[in-house]
Scaffold this active site. Structure first.
Site, PDB file in Angstrom:
ATOM      1  CB  CYS A 108      -1.016  -0.183   1.038  1.00 53.84           C
ATOM      2  SG  CYS A 108      -2.113   1.418   1.251  1.00 53.84           S
ATOM      3  CB  CYS A 127       1.786   4.028   5.822  1.00 51.96           C
ATOM      4  SG  CYS A 127       0.024   4.219   6.583  1.00 51.96           S
ATOM      5  CB  CYS A 156      -7.237   0.693   6.743  1.00 52.04           C
ATOM      6  SG  CYS A 156      -5.886   2.216   7.070  1.00 52.04           S
ATOM      7  CD  GLN A 160      -6.454  19.431   8.797  1.00 50.49           C
ATOM      8  OE1 GLN A 160      -6.070  18.660   8.336  1.00 50.49           O
ATOM      9  NE2 GLN A 160      -5.884  20.715   8.378  1.00 50.49           N
ATOM     10  CG  PHE A 166      -5.564  29.038   2.208  1.00 51.85           C
ATOM     11  CD1 PHE A 166      -5.577  28.669   0.854  1.00 51.85           C
ATOM     12  CD2 PHE A 166      -4.460  30.130   2.705  1.00 51.85           C
ATOM     13  CE1 PHE A 166      -4.673  29.228  -0.006  1.00 51.85           C
ATOM     14  CE2 PHE A 166      -3.639  30.722   1.879  1.00 51.85           C
ATOM     15  CZ  PHE A 166      -3.602  30.248   0.392  1.00 51.85           C
ATOM     16  CG  ASP A 180      -6.640  31.995  -7.213  1.00 51.37           C
ATOM     17  OD1 ASP A 180      -5.985  31.292  -6.542  1.00 51.37           O
ATOM     18  OD2 ASP A 180      -6.592  31.974  -8.560  1.00 51.37           O
ATOM     19  CG  ASP A 210      -4.828  24.902   7.573  1.00 51.86           C
ATOM     20  OD1 ASP A 210      -4.129  24.629   7.207  1.00 51.86           O
ATOM     21  OD2 ASP A 210      -5.828  24.460   7.993  1.00 51.86           O
ATOM     22  CB  CYS A 270      -0.097  20.152   5.267  1.00 49.33           C
ATOM     23  SG  CYS A 270      -0.532  20.949   3.688  1.00 49.33           S
TER      24      CYS A 270
END
Length: 438
Positions: A95, A98, A169, A274, A303, A350, A369, A396
């Site tokens: 997979c 991860c 999972c 999230q 955002f 935008d 964010d 992120c």
């Protein structure tokens, strides 16, 4: 008689990188790369080895050769790291979801915190200021998107578009695993052997699981209606869309995503929320403490999505202006603010277009964010604005965070606090929150 200058035609030999042999070769792993792969050196060239850990001696074989680096496949672990553990998932080796299940969880946290430390130090901050947020490292995802192709429903495999079937999972909330087990056969029957598409599962605070199907083809309304009848509660078929013909939309009440004890977002399967609600709540609490919203003061939320931070800031007394490019999310956020009686104005903009960026008059505090692309243009505008004095930046991606912090640091913003938030355990992804002031 003319004199001629001697011309030195000698050129030093170029340093030729040692090519990685197609035969198995022994490598010593020095560190982990940003994507979680082990880093070794062969001759004077870097070699990336997936699933290898620092301190290990491994036997590997070249898989891809490049000009500046090579990639190798792990064949055998000759000397294992003390930090190595058995993966918690039966299909981890196939997979692509991860990258770090073979590394014990405390070491995963240390690896991610070190990545953030590097960014903070490079921009004038101190590593000692870097804190950490975490919750459970399993059953933390409240939503998932699976692919369907050639009779298989599952996740995409590593470095390919092939699909490995997923029964359960360990990172998904139990409600999603249950919905997947109960409805797999009905969903596969709906697609058939030749169709392909994606299936999104989203679990809300009340235990329901909404299912959205994106089909690469025609949507058969009658068969979609039959699938909706076949889905076992508390799961339900929310909608089916395709590239041909009309979409099918069920008549279901919205899902709810809890952000704080007294606040929840209404959303639909497919909307951005999230994935790790427990860590998200901790981040909201952290940002509320940093920004310390005062009654009637103006705060901008860039955002903003559905209002993950906006609702909490307005509930604490601030007047909030939220900006995002998603029209449907802005529409939903506006209605929710109206229903809650909170002083929030939402705008569709935008934020990668300088002409669309607005900084509200009298706005001293900002939260942003952005997606992985970061917020370069927005940060340039915030840097040029002399009124904004406090920024909470939720990131992120460490690389784009580093770029954007450099822009803000050059405009006299300094890093006051920084926190690594483990939003995505067992993956290489790093969520972080940085508070800047000037």
């Amino acid at each position: 008689m003319a004199k001629h200058r001697a011309i030195n035609t000698f050129k030093p030999a170029k340093k030729i990188a040692t090519k990685l042999s197609s035969l198995p070769i022994e490598l010593k792993i020095d560190s982990l790369a940003d994507d979680g792969r082990g880093v070794a050196r062969h001759g004077n060239k870097v070699v990336f080895v997936a699933d290898a850990l620092p301190g290990e001696t491994v036997l590997a074989k070249a898989s891809r050769l490049h000009k500046r680096f090579d990639e190798a496949e792990l064949l055998e672990i000759i000397t294992a790291s003390a930090d190595r553990v058995a993966p918690i998932c039966a299909i981890y080796d196939q997979c692509g979801g991860c990258q770090l299940q073979h590394l014990n969880y405390p070491s995963q946290l240390a690896y991610k915190r070190a990545k953030l430390d590097k960014v903070i130090i490079a921009n004038g901050g101190a590593a000692a200021k870097t804190a950490m947020l975490q919750a459970s490292d399993t059953q933390y995802r409240h939503r998932a998107r699976l692919s369907y192709y050639n009779g298989q429903l599952g996740f995409k495999t590593k470095s390919s578009h092939n699909i490995v079937a997923v029964e359960q999972c360990p990172l998904l909330e139990n409600r999603i695993n249950t919905a997947l087990a109960q409805n797999r056969n009905s969903i596969c029957r709906y697609f058939g052997d030749k169709a392909k598409g994606e299936v999104s599962f989203s679990a809300d605070r009340d235990g329901r699981v909404g299912i959205h199907i994106q089909k690469d083809g025609f949507v058969d309304l009658k068969r979609s209606e039959q699938l909706a009848a076949d889905i076992e509660a508390p799961a339900f078929l929310y909608s089916v869309t395709g590239i041909k013909g009309p979409a099918w939309l069920g008549a279901s009440s919205p899902l709810y995503y809890q952000t704080l004890d007294a606040l929840a977002l209404r959303y639909q399967p497919g909307d951005f929320t999230q994935v790790n609600s427990a860590v998200n709540r901790q981040i909201i609490d952290l940002c509320l403490g940093w920004l310390a919203p005062q009654p009637d003061e103006q705060i901008a939320d860039y955002f903003c999505g559905l209002g993950n931070f906006s609702l909490a800031l307005a509930n604490a007394g601030a007047r909030v202006s939220g900006f995002d490019s998603g029209e449907s999310m802005i529409s939903s956020a506006s209605q929710q603010a109206l229903d809650a009686g909170l002083p929030i104005d939402y705008f569709c903009a935008d934020l990668f277009d300088i002409a669309a960026i607005t900084i509200p008059a009298g706005c001293h505090k900002v939260i942003l964010d952005p997606p992985r692309a970061g917020a370069k243009i927005l940060c340039e505008q915030l840097a040029a604005n002399k009124v904004v004095s406090s920024i909470a930046y939720v990131s992120c991606d460490p690389a784009t965070l580093a770029r954007d912090l450099a822009i803000l640091s050059a405009a006299d913003f300094s890093i006051s606090q920084a926190t690594m938030a483990d939003m995505f355990p067992h993956t290489h992804h790093v969520e972080s929150v940085v508070f800047l002031a000037r």
